[in-house]
Design a protein around this motif. Structure first.
Motif, PDB file in Angstrom:
ATOM      1  N   TYR A 158     -10.282   4.467   3.812  1.00  0.00           N
ATOM      2  CA  TYR A 158      -9.915   3.313   2.927  1.00  0.00           C
ATOM      3  C   TYR A 158     -11.056   2.425   2.800  1.00  0.00           C
ATOM      4  N   VAL A 181      -8.185  -1.884  -2.998  1.00  0.00           N
ATOM      5  CA  VAL A 181      -8.106  -0.972  -2.028  1.00  0.00           C
ATOM      6  C   VAL A 181      -8.207   0.460  -2.590  1.00  0.00           C
ATOM      7  N   SER A 200     -11.690  -1.389   1.299  1.00  0.00           N
ATOM      8  CA  SER A 200     -11.009  -2.669   0.674  1.00  0.00           C
ATOM      9  C   SER A 200     -11.982  -3.806   0.433  1.00  0.00           C
ATOM     10  N   SER A 203      -5.018   4.059  -5.496  1.00  0.00           N
ATOM     11  CA  SER A 203      -5.940   2.883  -5.441  1.00  0.00           C
ATOM     12  C   SER A 203      -4.892   1.830  -5.728  1.00  0.00           C
ATOM     13  N   ARG A 228      -7.881  -8.439  -4.658  1.00  0.00           N
ATOM     14  CA  ARG A 228      -8.024  -7.468  -3.816  1.00  0.00           C
ATOM     15  C   ARG A 228      -8.093  -6.127  -4.321  1.00  0.00           C
ATOM     16  N   MET A 263       0.768  -1.281  -0.004  1.00  0.00           N
ATOM     17  CA  MET A 263      -0.129  -0.086  -0.001  1.00  0.00           C
ATOM     18  C   MET A 263       0.757   1.199  -0.157  1.00  0.00           C
TER      19      MET A 263
END
Length: 517
Positions: free
Chosen positions: A257, A287, A259, A301, A285, A130
């Protein structure tokens, strides 16, 4: 606190129910931590996310309640982790047969107190994949709490052919940074994993599972001294970013955030003694980070694809030998958004003009383990235990323009052994471990202009930590006092990591007192 007390009471009642239904349990109730851990080791389907397989291959039913204290100290650690860390936790778990169904549950309440954590301003914890987070140059303490609740349901075998399972997981984390720029952060996620296992005949089992996970995190910046504005940086990855501040009308606002994780997989098991289990899965995934909930502006993102393979093999009398192979490949792309403010009356919002793929992160990890147990005792566990592991990890990150790279590849080897001394009314476990991590390839290159920024300093220190060879050693002493219905446990552990080229180190000591019933 009321919800915590109610949840704990519920799980303790589950443990009492287990004690009442012990006559219906499938296997011997373990009396020591080693016996309990061996039961989980041998139950290959328990180590899979597919709970339905336990209907065909049950495990040792047990319940436990522990009070733990952990202390960590030393500069040899990731920079966003505190130099000193105190953790107090209460953990309980249990399993019971209710009619023809198997129920499992676990709960933990954790308090953490960190000192001198660096570069993290608004997140409970910073993930390697991230890049879009806010950092500041001031080391600070953190106070954190975690609530973790899990439950599983396993159906009986239907028509000697099929079984269903369900696994639920809920986790909440709250934290507060203790030095300006301060913050309060809140994080949660809910995970649901339904599963199905089919008996194909003889000793063959085929399983399927799905996964859905929804998460949210919010960080609110604050100042104790409003007269002094604090400098921060919006990180975009590998040193790129822009400078900001906390304080004033144009300072950083609340960030949040959203997710999501989704995917599934299949399992294949074979062997009368549950000697083989292959587990393959895929997880996607996503986020998305934002600033200011009332007028959301995108921070960035990520989109990730994870491929995971797990193999477990047991063989020998009483499953005395076990090989395990775990491999995970994760590919993540970081997306930056070009935005402009739409100032139309009653319709003000940030418009996304374009989205650009600026970060590529490829992470590969694999771990091979082997252990051998000498002596078979379902109630107390092994007499001797030896084993070892080999762990490979490769992190390869790249920022596209200007081009910057971050690499860290290492190999960790470990060996361990243990001995249990079994007395009439008690059991003493003594274990030792030794390991060495060697760096195979590492380096950080920043292709931008400002090489003195706090973002560049962060990545330089992270790469120095990941590229350092070190020795590690650990020990464990566990004493169990056997009573008719409750077994009291005192467990002491210590682990020490010592780099070979720098003066830093890291020491972890933990103490637990609990019961197995």
């Amino acid at each position: 606190m009321k919800r915590f007390t109610m949840t704990l009471s519920l799980l303790l009642c589950l443990g009492q129910l287990m004690a009442q239904t012990e006559g219906n349990s499938i296997t011997t109730r373990p009396l020591t931590p080693a016996a309990k851990e061996t039961g989980f080791r041998n139950a290959l389907w328990y180590n899979s996310v597919n709970r339905a397989g336990l209907a065909f291959k049950p495990f040792h039913l047990s319940n436990e309640l522990y009070l733990d204290y952990d202390w960590e100290n030393g500069k040899f650690r990731p920079q966003t982790v505190g130099e000193t860390l105190h953790t107090v936790s209460l953990k309980t778990s249990g399993a019971a047969l209710v009619g023809k169904f198997m129920l499992m549950g676990n709960f933990s309440f954790i308090n953490r107190f960190e000192k001198n954590a660096c570069f993290n301003t608004l997140l409970y914890e910073v993930a390697d994949d991230m890049p879009y987070f806010i950092l500041d140059p001031n080391p600070s303490g953190w106070v954190k709490q975690e609530y973790d609740l899990g439950a599983s349901l396993v159906s009986p075998v239907i028509a000697d052919r099929i079984a269903f399972g369900l696994k639920l997981h809920y986790e909440t984390k709250v934290g507060a940074k203790q030095k300006d720029p301060r913050s309060e952060t809140y994080k949660y996620h809910v995970e649901v994993i339904p599963s199905l296992t089919v008996h194909l005949g003889k000793t063959h089992l085929l399983g399927f599972h799905g996964l859905f996970d929804n998460g949210f995190e919010r960080g609110v910046p604050t100042l104790n001294n409003y007269m002094v504005e604090q400098k921060i940086a919006y990180n975009k990855g590998l040193g790129e970013g822009m400078i900001g501040k906390v304080g004033g009308n144009d300072g950083v606002k609340t960030i949040f955030y959203r997710s999501m994780r989704y995917g599934g997989g299949l399992q294949y098991g074979w062997g009368k003694e549950e000697s083989f289990l292959l587990d393959l899965s895929y997880i996607g995934r996503s986020v998305d980070g934002f600033e200011q909930p009332t007028l959301p502006k995108r921070l960035g993102s990520t989109r990730s694809n994870d491929l995971q393979a797990d193999l477990q093999v047991t063989f020998g009398k009483h499953k005395s030998n076990k090989f395990t192979l775990n491999a995970l490949y994760s590919s993540t792309k970081g997306l930056e958004h070009v935005q402009k403010m739409n100032t139309e009356s009653f319709n003000q919002h940030w418009e996304v003009i374009s989205t650009n793929k600026m970060m590529l992160m490829n992470h590969l990890s694999a771990r091979l383990t082997y252990d051998h147990l000498f002596g078979h005792d379902e109630a107390r566990g092994w007499d001797w235990k030896t084993g070892g592991s080999l762990t490979f990890s490769n992190r390869d990150d790249c920022y596209q323009l200007p081009r910057s790279t971050f690499k860290a590849m290492y190999l960790l080897t470990e060996a361990n052994g243990g001995r249990q001394f079994k007395f009439k009314t008690s059991t003493l476990l003594v274990a030792l471990s030794l390991g060495y991590q060697a760096t195979l390839d590492a380096g950080y290159f920043f292709g931008g202009k400002n090489r003195e920024s706090m973002q560049v300093n962060y990545y330089m220190q992270e790469n120095a930590y990941l590229s350092t060879d070190f020795l590690k050693t650990g020990g464990r002493v566990s004493w169990t006092c056997h009573r008719k219905k409750i077994n009291w446990v005192i467990d002491l552990r210590a682990d020490w990591a010592k780099p070979l080229t720098i003066q830093d180190n890291r020491l972890l000591c933990s103490a637990s007192i609990g019961i197995i019933f």
